[in-house]
Scaffold this active site. Structure first.
Site, PDB file in Angstrom:
ATOM      1  N   CYS A 123       0.818  -1.225   0.000  1.00  0.00           N
ATOM      2  CA  CYS A 123       0.000   0.000   0.000  1.00  0.00           C
ATOM      3  C   CYS A 123       0.845   1.264   0.000  1.00  0.00           C
ATOM      4  O   CYS A 123       0.352   2.345  -0.318  1.00  0.00           O
ATOM      5  CB  CYS A 123      -0.955  -0.015   1.182  1.00  0.00           C
ATOM      6  SG  CYS A 123      -2.085  -1.405   1.082  1.00  0.00           S
ATOM      7  N   ASN A 168     -10.095  -0.674  -1.073  1.00  0.00           N
ATOM      8  CA  ASN A 168      -8.637  -0.568  -1.002  1.00  0.00           C
ATOM      9  C   ASN A 168      -8.031  -1.137  -2.292  1.00  0.00           C
ATOM     10  O   ASN A 168      -8.095  -2.339  -2.527  1.00  0.00           O
ATOM     11  CB  ASN A 168      -8.148  -1.351   0.221  1.00  0.00           C
ATOM     12  CG  ASN A 168      -6.651  -1.259   0.421  1.00  0.00           C
ATOM     13  OD1 ASN A 168      -5.915  -0.769  -0.435  1.00  0.00           O
ATOM     14  ND2 ASN A 168      -6.189  -1.748   1.561  1.00  0.00           N
ATOM     15  N   HIS A 170      -3.594   6.904   1.650  1.00  0.00           N
ATOM     16  CA  HIS A 170      -3.973   5.561   1.215  1.00  0.00           C
ATOM     17  C   HIS A 170      -5.363   5.237   1.777  1.00  0.00           C
ATOM     18  O   HIS A 170      -5.674   5.594   2.915  1.00  0.00           O
ATOM     19  CB  HIS A 170      -2.937   4.555   1.712  1.00  0.00           C
ATOM     20  CG  HIS A 170      -3.350   3.133   1.485  1.00  0.00           C
ATOM     21  ND1 HIS A 170      -3.669   2.670   0.240  1.00  0.00           N
ATOM     22  CD2 HIS A 170      -3.522   2.102   2.350  1.00  0.00           C
ATOM     23  CE1 HIS A 170      -4.020   1.393   0.343  1.00  0.00           C
ATOM     24  NE2 HIS A 170      -3.944   1.023   1.608  1.00  0.00           N
TER      25      HIS A 170
END
Ligand code: UT7
Length: 330
Positions: free
Chosen positions: A114, A285, A255
C-alpha cells in the site's frame, strides 16, 4: 543545481464492473451496515478475467501522458508499484512499456504494497533530481481481486481493482514539485498481512492451492492498530520537519484502507474534512493505486492550483509506510 521533480500529468483507470456491499451479503456472512461502519466502503470495481494489472496501468499511463503532453517515445523510465503483477516475470513495467509504445524506456516493478506508489515515486524522483532522466512514468496498479478469497469475509469486502499514473519531469522552479518524503519499513509486521504462496519459499503446488496460500491473509485488528499510529506519525513528521501549518495544507491524499485510519491521520494534522481526499466508499482498497487515483480525481475536480501544498500518506503490508510533500506545479 539539481532540479526537483514535478508531476506534469496524472490519470487513473477503474474497471466498469462493480461489486456492492449488497452483493457481498449474498456471498458471505456480512451486512452493508457492518462494512460501511467498520471500513467506509460501499462498493469496489473488479477487473474482468483475462486482464491483469498491466492492462489498467497502461490505460492510466496513456491518459497521464496525454495530460502531460508527452509522447510514449519520450519516456525514459517506468516504475510500476504493484503486488499483483500480471506474472512473476517479466515485470509489469516491461508489459506496460510494450502496451503504450514507450520504446525508449527501461522499467522496473516496486513491491511496497500500500506504500508502493510513494516508494516508486520517491525512487523515480532521484533519476530526475540527478539529471539522469527528464521524463519518467510512475504507475500504481493492482488487481486485488486476483488474490482475494471471496469466501473469507475478513478480507474479501476490503479490496478492489484500479490503476493510477503520473508523469514526472524536472521542475524549473525549486519551490514547486516533490519537495520531500519520508520512507520507512518494519519487517517484523510481515506476519500480519501477506500472500504466502507462489514465491520461492512456497512455490505453487496442489498443497498451496488447497491451503488457500495464494490469497491475501490479514490479521485486520493488529494491522489496524499499527496503521492508525503509523500513518498519522509519519505524516505529522514530514509536516513538522517543514514547519507546515495545517491551514497551509491544500489536500491530504491518504492511502484508502479504512475510513477510521484516514480520520486518525486527519485529526492528528487538525485538517478540515474537505482537505482530505476520501474515495474509499467508491473503490475500496486498491493498494498501490489509491494515491495516484485520489490525486487524479482531485486534479480533475479542479481542486489544485499551482503552488498548493499536497501530502501523500500510506501504511501497508511489510510493514511499509511513508509520507510525501509536494507543491503542485501544473
Ligand atoms: O491497506 C493495507 C493495510 N491494511 C489496513 O490498513 C487494514 C487494517 N484493518 C482494518 O481496516 C480493520 O481491522 C478491518 C476493517 C479489516 C476489520 O475491522 P475491525 O473493526 O478491526 O474488526 P475485527 O477484525 O476486530 O472483527 C470484529 C468482528 C469479528 O467477529 P468476532 O470475532 O468479534 O465475533 C469478525 O469476525 O467482526 C467480524 N467480521 C465481520 N462481520 C461482518 C470480520 N469481517 C466481517 C464482515 N462482516 N465482512
Amino acid at each position: 543545481m539539481a532540479s526537483k521533480a514535478k508531476i506534469t500529468g496524472v490519470s487513473h483507470y477503474v474497471p466498469p464492473k462493480v461489486l456492492t456491499n449488497k452483493d457481498f451479503e449474498k456471498m458471505v456472512d456480512t451486512t452493508d451496515e457492518w462494512i460501511i461502519t467498520r471500513t467506509g466502503i460501499k462498493e469496489r470495481h473488479i477487473l474482468e478475467d483475462g486482464k491483469g494489472s498491466s492492462y489498467m496501468g497502461a490505460f492510466a499511463a496513456k491518459r497521464a501522458l496525454e495530460e502531460a503532453g508527452v509522447s510514449p517515445e519520450e519516456i525514459e523510465m517506468i516504475v510500476v508499484a504493484t503486488v499483483t503483477p500480471d506474472m512473476m516475470f517479466p515485470n509489469t513495467a516491461c508489459l506496460i512499456q510494450d502496451q503504450i509504445g514507450a520504446k525508449n524506456a527501461w522499467g522496473v516493478d516496486v513491491n511496497g504494497a500500500c506504500s508502493g506508489f510513494i516508494y516508486a515515486t520517491a525512487m523515480a524522483t532521484q533519476f530526475i533530481e540527478t539529471g539522469r532522466h527528464k521524463k519518467v512514468l510512475v504507475v500504481g496498479a493492482d488487481k486485488m481481486s486476483a488474490i482475494t478469497d471471496y469466501t473469507d469475509r475478513n478480507t474479501c469486502v476490503l479490496f478492489g481493482d484500479a490503476a493510477g499514473a503520473i508523469v514526472l519531469e524536472p521542475s524549473e522552479d525549486p519551490e514547486l514539485g516533490i519537495i520531500d518524503y519520508i520512507l520507512r519499513s518494519d519487517g517484523s509486521g510481515g506476519k500480519y498481512l501477506y500472500q504466502l504462496g507462489g514465491g520461492s519459499l512456497h512455490p505453487a503446488s496442489h498443497e498451496t492451492v488447497d491451503k488457500k496460500m495464494h490469497y491475501i491473509y490479514q490479521d485486520g485488528r493488529t494491522v489496524f492498530k499499527y496503521a492508525v499510529a503509523g500513518m498519522a506519525d509519519i505524516t505529522e513528521e514530514i509536516v513538522k520537519k517543514h514547519h507546515i501549518d495545517s491551514k497551509d495544507i491544500k489536500m491530504l491524499i491518504p492511502h484508502q484502507a479504512n475510513m477510521r485510519i484516514i480520520d486518525a491521520t486527519a485529526r492528528r494534522l487538525k485538517l478540515d474534512p474537505e482537505k482530505v481526499l476520501i474515495n474509499i466508499h467508491k473503490y475500496g482498497n486498491t493498494t498501490a493505486a489509491t494515491i495516484p487515483m485520489g490525486l487524479s480525481e482531485v486534479y480533475q475536480d479542479g481542486k489544485l492550483q499551482k503552488g498548493d501544498t499536497v501530502l501523500f500518506a500510506a501504511f501497508g503490508a511489510g510493514f511499509t509506510f511513508g509520507s510525501m510533500l509536494l507543491r503542485w506545479a501544473i
